[in-house]
Design an enzyme around this catalytic site. Sequence first.
Site, PDB file in Angstrom:
ATOM      1  N   LYS A  88      30.831   8.214 102.435  1.00 11.17           N
ATOM      2  CA  LYS A  88      29.464   8.754 102.276  1.00 11.17           C
ATOM      3  C   LYS A  88      28.755   8.109 101.096  1.00 11.17           C
ATOM      4  O   LYS A  88      27.648   8.480 100.751  1.00 11.17           O
ATOM      5  CB  LYS A  88      29.537  10.263 102.041  1.00 11.17           C
ATOM      6  CG  LYS A  88      30.190  11.059 103.141  1.00 11.17           C
ATOM      7  CD  LYS A  88      30.237  12.530 102.724  1.00 11.17           C
ATOM      8  CE  LYS A  88      31.016  13.354 103.721  1.00 11.17           C
ATOM      9  NZ  LYS A  88      31.274  14.716 103.187  1.00 11.17           N
ATOM     10  N   HIS A 137      49.422  -5.231  90.324  1.00 14.44           N
ATOM     11  CA  HIS A 137      50.180  -4.226  91.087  1.00 14.44           C
ATOM     12  C   HIS A 137      51.391  -3.836  90.226  1.00 14.44           C
ATOM     13  O   HIS A 137      52.529  -4.206  90.528  1.00 14.44           O
ATOM     14  CB  HIS A 137      50.604  -4.848  92.422  1.00 14.44           C
ATOM     15  CG  HIS A 137      51.148  -3.881  93.429  1.00 14.44           C
ATOM     16  ND1 HIS A 137      51.481  -2.579  93.135  1.00 14.44           N
ATOM     17  CD2 HIS A 137      51.398  -4.037  94.763  1.00 14.44           C
ATOM     18  CE1 HIS A 137      51.934  -1.984  94.228  1.00 14.44           C
ATOM     19  NE2 HIS A 137      51.890  -2.851  95.228  1.00 14.44           N
TER      20      HIS A 137
HETATM   21  C1  NCD Z   1      52.116  -5.976  98.395  1.00 11.62           C
HETATM   22  C2  NCD Z   1      50.693  -5.586  98.069  1.00 11.62           C
HETATM   23  O1  NCD Z   1      50.140  -4.624  98.633  1.00 11.62           O
HETATM   24  O2  NCD Z   1      50.134  -6.269  97.223  1.00 11.62           O
HETATM   25  N1  NCD Z   1      52.790  -5.008  99.147  1.00 11.62           N
HETATM   26  C3  NCD Z   1      53.397  -3.971  98.474  1.00 11.62           C
HETATM   27  O3  NCD Z   1      52.766  -3.210  97.802  1.00 11.62           O
HETATM   28  N2  NCD Z   1      54.726  -3.886  98.582  1.00 11.62           N
HETATM   29  C4  NCD Z   1      52.257  -7.337  98.963  1.00 11.62           C
HETATM   30  C5  NCD Z   1      51.444  -7.695 100.178  1.00 11.62           C
HETATM   31  O4  NCD Z   1      50.703  -6.891 100.734  1.00 11.62           O
HETATM   32  O5  NCD Z   1      51.592  -8.849 100.591  1.00 11.62           O
END
Ligand code: NCD
Length: 317
Positions: A88, A137
């Site tokens: 939204k 990440h």
């Molecule tokens: C990874 C991501 O999302 O960055 N996957 C994960 O979290 N295990 C790697 C990927 O998507 O290639």
Amino acid sequence: MDERKALVGRNLLEPGDFSESEMEALFDLADRIQQVPARYAEAAKGKVLAALFFEPSTRTRLSFETAMLRLGGQTVGFSEAQSSSAAKGESIADTVRTVGCYADITVIRHPKEGSCRVAATHSDVPVVNAGDGGHHHPTQTLTDLLTIRREKGRTCHLRVGLCGDLKFGRTVHSLIKALSVQEGIEFCLISPEELRVPSYVVRMIEVGGCKWSETRSLGEAISGLDVLYMTRVQKERFFNEEDYIRLKDSYILDEQKMQQAPEGMIVMHPLPRVNEIAAEVDADPRAVYFKQARNGMYVRMALIMGLLGIEEPETRG
Ligand code: NCD
């Protein structure tokens, strides 16, 4: 000093947010949880984790959710932006401020780089970055470091090859950042020209004082590695489908290539894989990517306990 107490109420947005000793404390806790999971089955009773996933996920979301459930806590959340008020037009700042009224910890995956940092500035509860675009990440990195520690017995003095999409792969950027501060790491960056690691990541290696080299050839590099970290070409980050199709099968690790690899080398992959590791490699004892996925749940259990300030449960009986 209790390193875990120092994590209470903090965010995890990038590797480097936690010190070496804070991460070691989490890895030690993850080991203890895996040895006697029943002891931790009610550790997070009454606590709620919100998982806000604006991008697809299997391992990260489900391992966070099962981590919380296995600690006796509960989870809420969504797994696609379309089912949240983002559809939204709500800002991430407002979403996260609201979710902090309901949950004790918020885990966010978002396609925009830096979005989790913005979210964290508007949140009253700890925010964990579960992947922000092609940037970082950090919980995958905890998973990766725990796996290297378990499989190789150390996270220093290693020759680490990273292969595939080093440009868009956020797990690669985070792992390089974390390993760059370790003693004696030598990086071998294996990618096609178009998917080379970004210059800000190379700078992290150089600031850390690590040796590094670049090559296009997995076959040339494989015999000199202790760890081979394979990655998927990140289809969703390409502007142009033709480029993706041209690059997607740049590397395929198969048993023939594994014959050139040292006996003690481990093969890691954050998963999901597409074609970059042939299924025949799964039976090779050096392939540890499914163990790696399992480790992710235990290290996330430890992380949740750390950020929520949950004490080590009393041993019963
Ligand atoms: C990874 C991501 O999302 O960055 N996957 C994960 O979290 N295990 C790697 C990927 O998507 O290639």
